[in-house]
Enzyme design. Sequence first.
Site, PDB file in Angstrom:
ATOM      1  N   GLU A 167     -46.457  60.473  55.812  1.00  0.00           N
ATOM      2  CA  GLU A 167     -45.629  59.158  55.923  1.00  0.00           C
ATOM      3  C   GLU A 167     -44.450  59.143  56.234  1.00  0.00           C
ATOM      4  OE1 GLU A 167     -43.520  55.839  54.247  1.00  0.00           O
ATOM      5  OE2 GLU A 167     -43.415  57.757  53.598  1.00  0.00           O
TER       6      GLU A 167
ATOM      7  N   HIS B 185     -45.621  61.213  51.149  1.00  0.00           N
ATOM      8  CA  HIS B 185     -44.426  60.267  51.126  1.00  0.00           C
ATOM      9  C   HIS B 185     -43.041  61.029  51.533  1.00  0.00           C
ATOM     10  CE1 HIS B 185     -41.461  57.483  48.907  1.00  0.00           C
ATOM     11  NE2 HIS B 185     -41.756  56.767  50.102  1.00  0.00           N
TER      12      HIS B 185
ATOM     13  N   ASP C 130     -40.261  57.317  57.764  1.00  0.00           N
ATOM     14  CA  ASP C 130     -39.534  56.149  58.112  1.00  0.00           C
ATOM     15  C   ASP C 130     -38.607  56.099  59.524  1.00  0.00           C
ATOM     16  OD1 ASP C 130     -40.019  54.730  55.577  1.00  0.00           O
ATOM     17  OD2 ASP C 130     -39.347  56.711  55.106  1.00  0.00           O
TER      18      ASP C 130
ATOM     19  N   HIS D 183     -35.212  57.636  55.849  1.00  0.00           N
ATOM     20  CA  HIS D 183     -35.647  56.414  55.044  1.00  0.00           C
ATOM     21  C   HIS D 183     -34.497  55.360  54.898  1.00  0.00           C
ATOM     22  CE1 HIS D 183     -36.145  53.832  51.540  1.00  0.00           C
ATOM     23  NE2 HIS D 183     -37.299  53.923  51.734  1.00  0.00           N
TER      24      HIS D 183
END
Length: 257
Positions: free
Chosen positions: A48, A17, A50, A63
């Site tokens: 992962e 993450h 963004d 993010h």
Amino acid sequence: MTHPWFLGEEVPRVLAHRGFVPLDSENVVENSVAALAAARAAGTVYLESDCHVTADGDVVLFHDDDLRRVTGDPRPIATVRTRELADIMSTRGGLATLPDVLHAFPDARFNLDVKADAAAAAVGTLTARESHRVLLTSFSDARRDIALAASRARGGEPATSAGTRTLARVLAAVTARLPRLAARHLSGVDALQIPERHRGIRVLSRRLIDVAHSAGVEVHVWTVNDPERMRRLWETGVDGVVTDRADIGVAARAARL
């Protein structure tokens, strides 16, 4: 047909993450180049992250839509030039631009969440040639569709997970015990990436997992940092966890296998 993003890697999957920031690291923040490198070093292939765009239109991995939490700077990312953002991130693990990290981590598989409307088409375009190792997603089904269309227009075919609207329809069909309707809503989706609960309401269920698996769709749960919880989820049939602690996830999986 199973998308290449899923092939050749161990299940359950450990998705790092926003990369991985080791507890003993200094001056490294989430979604930085150093955080992505640390996740790979911890033993997971799945990164992962963004996507936002700078004032220059460059896709960067962040993010939030502003810099406040990560750098203390309150400005929106969309108002900052790429070169200045690179300077700001130079002491925080390095700015991760999407083209650079695709090149820097050729063996990684990326799970990219499109966070801004302005980023959607660019993310699809930039990942088209690497779509065999990219899963595109967004809470917004509209952004996800734009990104997928941009990739496909250039010959790409990335994997994808459901947006909020699609997920709501699937959950409603599962709750109503209408598996065929749920399967129709899952058409074109490769994964459901969900929290175990949302605002006190349980999202994950054994029935949802069974319906998803019957449709050839994996279920990934976020964000899970406790190894016991990871093991419990895997025992229920969850195919992967999104975790801030890639080191713990990799170790828990190894112990399980």
